[in-house]
Structure formats: structure tokens, C-alpha cells
Write a protein that holds these residues in place. Structure first.
Motif, PDB file in Angstrom:
ATOM      1  N   VAL A  21       0.843  -1.199   0.000  1.00 35.47           N
ATOM      2  CA  VAL A  21       0.000   0.000   0.000  1.00 35.47           C
ATOM      3  C   VAL A  21       0.878   1.249   0.000  1.00 35.47           C
ATOM      4  O   VAL A  21       0.607   2.224  -0.710  1.00 35.47           O
ATOM      5  CB  VAL A  21      -0.973  -0.008   1.193  1.00 35.47           C
ATOM      6  CG1 VAL A  21      -1.627   1.348   1.397  1.00 35.47           C
ATOM      7  CG2 VAL A  21      -2.027  -1.092   1.009  1.00 35.47           C
ATOM      8  N   GLY A  22       1.957   1.219   0.783  1.00 36.73           N
ATOM      9  CA  GLY A  22       2.882   2.345   0.821  1.00 36.73           C
ATOM     10  C   GLY A  22       3.549   2.596  -0.516  1.00 36.73           C
ATOM     11  O   GLY A  22       3.737   3.749  -0.922  1.00 36.73           O
ATOM     12  N   LEU A  23       3.927   1.525  -1.203  1.00 37.40           N
ATOM     13  CA  LEU A  23       4.531   1.679  -2.526  1.00 37.40           C
ATOM     14  C   LEU A  23       3.544   2.304  -3.514  1.00 37.40           C
ATOM     15  O   LEU A  23       3.900   3.207  -4.285  1.00 37.40           O
ATOM     16  CB  LEU A  23       5.021   0.335  -3.056  1.00 37.40           C
ATOM     17  CG  LEU A  23       6.188  -0.310  -2.310  1.00 37.40           C
ATOM     18  CD1 LEU A  23       6.516  -1.664  -2.929  1.00 37.40           C
ATOM     19  CD2 LEU A  23       7.410   0.593  -2.303  1.00 37.40           C
ATOM     20  N   ILE A  24       2.312   1.836  -3.468  1.00 32.48           N
ATOM     21  CA  ILE A  24       1.279   2.387  -4.354  1.00 32.48           C
ATOM     22  C   ILE A  24       1.046   3.859  -4.023  1.00 32.48           C
ATOM     23  O   ILE A  24       0.954   4.710  -4.918  1.00 32.48           O
ATOM     24  CB  ILE A  24      -0.021   1.568  -4.257  1.00 32.48           C
ATOM     25  CG1 ILE A  24       0.204   0.160  -4.820  1.00 32.48           C
ATOM     26  CG2 ILE A  24      -1.173   2.280  -4.970  1.00 32.48           C
ATOM     27  CD1 ILE A  24      -0.898  -0.828  -4.505  1.00 32.48           C
ATOM     28  N   GLN A  25       0.979   4.173  -2.724  1.00 27.60           N
ATOM     29  CA  GLN A  25       0.774   5.558  -2.319  1.00 27.60           C
ATOM     30  C   GLN A  25       1.913   6.453  -2.819  1.00 27.60           C
ATOM     31  O   GLN A  25       1.685   7.596  -3.205  1.00 27.60           O
ATOM     32  CB  GLN A  25       0.651   5.669  -0.803  1.00 27.60           C
ATOM     33  CG  GLN A  25       0.329   7.067  -0.339  1.00 27.60           C
ATOM     34  CD  GLN A  25       0.043   7.143   1.145  1.00 27.60           C
ATOM     35  OE1 GLN A  25       0.270   6.200   1.885  1.00 27.60           O
ATOM     36  NE2 GLN A  25      -0.464   8.274   1.584  1.00 27.60           N
ATOM     37  N   GLY A  26       3.128   5.920  -2.837  1.00 25.94           N
ATOM     38  CA  GLY A  26       4.263   6.694  -3.341  1.00 25.94           C
ATOM     39  C   GLY A  26       4.063   7.130  -4.781  1.00 25.94           C
ATOM     40  O   GLY A  26       4.448   8.244  -5.163  1.00 25.94           O
ATOM     41  N   ALA A  27       3.452   6.279  -5.581  1.00 24.46           N
ATOM     42  CA  ALA A  27       3.193   6.626  -6.978  1.00 24.46           C
ATOM     43  C   ALA A  27       2.100   7.687  -7.116  1.00 24.46           C
ATOM     44  O   ALA A  27       2.030   8.388  -8.127  1.00 24.46           O
ATOM     45  CB  ALA A  27       2.796   5.374  -7.758  1.00 24.46           C
ATOM     46  N   LEU A  28       1.268   7.823  -6.091  1.00 27.31           N
ATOM     47  CA  LEU A  28       0.141   8.758  -6.153  1.00 27.31           C
ATOM     48  C   LEU A  28       0.422  10.097  -5.482  1.00 27.31           C
ATOM     49  O   LEU A  28      -0.464  10.946  -5.406  1.00 27.31           O
ATOM     50  CB  LEU A  28      -1.098   8.104  -5.512  1.00 27.31           C
ATOM     51  CG  LEU A  28      -1.582   6.818  -6.188  1.00 27.31           C
ATOM     52  CD1 LEU A  28      -2.711   6.190  -5.391  1.00 27.31           C
ATOM     53  CD2 LEU A  28      -2.008   7.096  -7.613  1.00 27.31           C
ATOM     54  N   ILE A  29       1.635  10.292  -4.993  1.00 29.98           N
ATOM     55  CA  ILE A  29       1.976  11.524  -4.269  1.00 29.98           C
ATOM     56  C   ILE A  29       1.607  12.790  -5.044  1.00 29.98           C
ATOM     57  O   ILE A  29       1.010  13.706  -4.474  1.00 29.98           O
ATOM     58  CB  ILE A  29       3.465  11.529  -3.855  1.00 29.98           C
ATOM     59  CG1 ILE A  29       3.686  10.515  -2.722  1.00 29.98           C
ATOM     60  CG2 ILE A  29       3.932  12.914  -3.439  1.00 29.98           C
ATOM     61  CD1 ILE A  29       5.138  10.274  -2.357  1.00 29.98           C
ATOM     62  N   PRO A  30       1.890  12.881  -6.343  1.00 28.40           N
ATOM     63  CA  PRO A  30       1.571  14.134  -7.053  1.00 28.40           C
ATOM     64  C   PRO A  30       0.072  14.408  -7.198  1.00 28.40           C
ATOM     65  O   PRO A  30      -0.315  15.532  -7.521  1.00 28.40           O
ATOM     66  CB  PRO A  30       2.192  13.933  -8.441  1.00 28.40           C
ATOM     67  CG  PRO A  30       3.154  12.811  -8.296  1.00 28.40           C
ATOM     68  CD  PRO A  30       2.645  11.958  -7.181  1.00 28.40           C
ATOM     69  N   ALA A  31      -0.762  13.417  -6.953  1.00 29.98           N
ATOM     70  CA  ALA A  31      -2.190  13.564  -7.216  1.00 29.98           C
ATOM     71  C   ALA A  31      -2.990  14.130  -6.040  1.00 29.98           C
ATOM     72  O   ALA A  31      -4.191  14.337  -6.169  1.00 29.98           O
ATOM     73  CB  ALA A  31      -2.779  12.209  -7.615  1.00 29.98           C
ATOM     74  N   VAL A  32      -2.356  14.381  -4.896  1.00 29.57           N
ATOM     75  CA  VAL A  32      -3.105  14.825  -3.722  1.00 29.57           C
ATOM     76  C   VAL A  32      -2.902  16.313  -3.456  1.00 29.57           C
ATOM     77  O   VAL A  32      -2.029  16.953  -4.049  1.00 29.57           O
ATOM     78  CB  VAL A  32      -2.722  14.001  -2.463  1.00 29.57           C
ATOM     79  CG1 VAL A  32      -3.062  12.540  -2.636  1.00 29.57           C
ATOM     80  CG2 VAL A  32      -1.273  14.186  -2.110  1.00 29.57           C
TER      81      VAL A  32
END
Length: 143
Positions: A21-32
Motif C-alpha cells: 500500500v505504501g509503494l502504491i501511495q508513493g506513486a500517487l503523491i503528485p495527485a493529492v
């Protein structure tokens, strides 16, 4: 050779899933809304996921009563997840009162700020107590 107990196997699974989940969240950092807070959430999930998986690997060494064993195992995992979830909600909403360094320059409505503060604070306290219990459960390995 250490054996993997049922609780240990569950912790390993939870930890690796949390790491993912943390790895996936890392990919989504620019989207928040708040990318600094999202980075904090990403690092929290990756680091806490590794810790929970490690707890599972060493679980056969823990000597505690049944209740304290369950509390240490799942209290630490649940506490870490609460912290991560609070940070993740803050990254999406802009809540900043609970984590003012990562939240600098952002804010959210009062309900969200209170929710994040409760999640981060209660998760921190729960994981601190559970990990303290775990340390006492590991004392017998010192001889």
C-alpha cells in the motif's frame, strides 16, 4: 531455526500488504492536495509495514500471556495503520493541525482536522504501548 507461528504469519501478511500500500501511495503523491503529507504517509506505510513483517518473523521468540500477545501483535499493527490513515486523509484534505511541519500552508474544515488528530494521536499511543509490551515479551531471549 525459528518457527513461524500463526500470529507471526498473520503479521507478516499484514506487514507486506501494508508495505505494498505504501509503494502504491508513493506513486500517487503528485495527485493529492498536500504532497509533503502524502510523502509522509508513503514513508509511514513502507516503514511500518516492514516493522510489522519483522514482528511476524520474530514472533516465536515473544513470551507473553495470550491477551498481551494479541494486544502487542495487533495493537501495534492497528496503531500503525491508524497513523498512516490519518496522515493519508490529511494529505488529501489539507488537514494540518496534527502534523504542522508536513501540513504547513494547508488547512481543512474543523471536523477533518479533529478526525485526523484523533487518528494520529490514538494510533501513536496504541502503537507505543503495544511496542512497549512487545519489548517486555522479548526480554526472556536475553537470558
Amino acid at each position: 531455526m525459528m518457527e513461524i507461528t500463526q500470529t507471526g504469519a498473520q503479521l507478516i501478511f499484514i506487514g507486506i500488504a501494508f508495505f505494498l500500500v505504501g509503494l502504491i501511495q508513493g506513486a500517487l503523491i503528485p495527485a493529492v492536495k498536500n504532497s509533503r503529507m502524502a510523502l509522509s504517509g508513503h514513508l509511514t506505510a513502507v516503514q511500518c509495514g516492514m516493522a510489522v513483517a519483522l514482528f511476524g518473523v520474530i514472533w516465536s521468540l515473544v513470551e507473553l500471556s495470550f491477551f498481551l500477545e494479541l494486544f502487542a501483535a495487533f495493537g501495534s499493527a492497528f496503531g500503525f495503520i491508524l497513523i498512516w490513515l490519518g496522515i493519508t486523509i490529511a494529505s488529501v484534505t489539507g488537514a494540518s493541525k496534527a502534523l504542522p511541519i508536513a501540513g504547513a500552508g494547508f488547512s481543512a474544515n474543523l471536523t477533518t482536522e479533529i478526525t485526523v488528530k484523533i487518528m494520529v494521536s490514538s494510533g501513536s499511543l496504541l502503537s507505543l504501548i503495544a511496542c512497549t509490551v512487545l519489548v517486555f515479551g522479548l526480554l526472556p531471549i536475553l537470558g
